[in-house]
Design a protein around this motif. Structure first.
Motif, mmCIF file in Angstrom:
data_model
loop_
_atom_site.group_PDB
_atom_site.id
_atom_site.type_symbol
_atom_site.label_atom_id
_atom_site.label_comp_id
_atom_site.label_asym_id
_atom_site.label_seq_id
_atom_site.Cartn_x
_atom_site.Cartn_y
_atom_site.Cartn_z
ATOM 1 N N PHE A 98 -29.582 -38.736 -36.266
ATOM 2 C CA PHE A 98 -28.719 -37.561 -36.188
ATOM 3 C C PHE A 98 -28.094 -37.261 -37.549
ATOM 4 O O PHE A 98 -28.100 -36.122 -38.010
ATOM 5 C CB PHE A 98 -27.635 -37.782 -35.130
ATOM 6 N N ASP A 99 -27.552 -38.291 -38.201
ATOM 7 C CA ASP A 99 -26.937 -38.103 -39.519
ATOM 8 C C ASP A 99 -27.949 -37.556 -40.517
ATOM 9 O O ASP A 99 -27.625 -36.692 -41.335
ATOM 10 C CB ASP A 99 -26.364 -39.425 -40.036
ATOM 11 N N SER A 100 -29.172 -38.046 -40.444
ATOM 12 C CA SER A 100 -30.219 -37.585 -41.342
ATOM 13 C C SER A 100 -30.558 -36.116 -41.091
ATOM 14 O O SER A 100 -30.713 -35.333 -42.033
ATOM 15 C CB SER A 100 -31.464 -38.449 -41.154
ATOM 16 N N VAL A 101 -30.656 -35.724 -39.836
ATOM 17 C CA VAL A 101 -30.968 -34.331 -39.481
ATOM 18 C C VAL A 101 -29.844 -33.407 -39.945
ATOM 19 O O VAL A 101 -30.100 -32.346 -40.530
ATOM 20 C CB VAL A 101 -31.233 -34.190 -37.963
ATOM 21 N N VAL A 102 -28.602 -33.798 -39.707
ATOM 22 C CA VAL A 102 -27.465 -32.982 -40.136
ATOM 23 C C VAL A 102 -27.465 -32.835 -41.657
ATOM 24 O O VAL A 102 -27.232 -31.747 -42.193
ATOM 25 C CB VAL A 102 -26.129 -33.567 -39.620
ATOM 26 N N ALA A 103 -27.749 -33.918 -42.373
ATOM 27 C CA ALA A 103 -27.799 -33.856 -43.841
ATOM 28 C C ALA A 103 -28.908 -32.904 -44.294
ATOM 29 O O ALA A 103 -28.716 -32.127 -45.247
ATOM 30 C CB ALA A 103 -28.014 -35.256 -44.415
#
Length: 120
Positions: A98-103
């Protein structure tokens, strides 16, 4: 110190648990714990053993569970702990994804000259 390191002789373990040493021997015979043994055959209980015995004591004294029920409860406890660990591992995996997608989305918005903050 490891939680599985044998540290306590039966008299100390019994005092810490507020149980009679004979009760600890009975719980060993029932298979609830398997304390280590010294060369002189003295039982040595680990912090892990004491935690398990506290659970047995609680189930018997506070919940009125018989020994067969205790065995089932201990088995379920072990299964639930494994399941909990699996859930935590999966949750951590999804958090990283999730953090990677948001970034990635923030980077694309930045490339387009737009703010990553939502407009109201």
């Amino acid at each position: 110190m490891r939680r599985s390191e044998p540290l306590y002789v039966i008299s100390v373990a019994a005092r810490l648990l507020e149980l009679h040493p004979q009760t600890l021997r009975k719980y060993e015979r029932e298979g609830f714990v398997t304390p280590s043994r010294t060369r002189g055959n003295l039982r040595l209980y680990s912090a892990e053993d004491l935690e398990r015995l506290r659970q047995v004591k609680y189930l018997v004294e506070e919940r009125g569970v018989n020994l067969a029920g205790v065995q089932l409860a201990l088995s379920l406890t072990q299964q639930l702990r494994r399941l909990r660990e699996r859930c935590l591992a999966i949750s951590e995996q999804y958090d990283r994804i999730f953090d990677s997608v948001v970034a990635d989305i923030d980077a694309m918005l930045n490339l387009l000259g737009a703010s990553s903050e939502t407009e109201s």
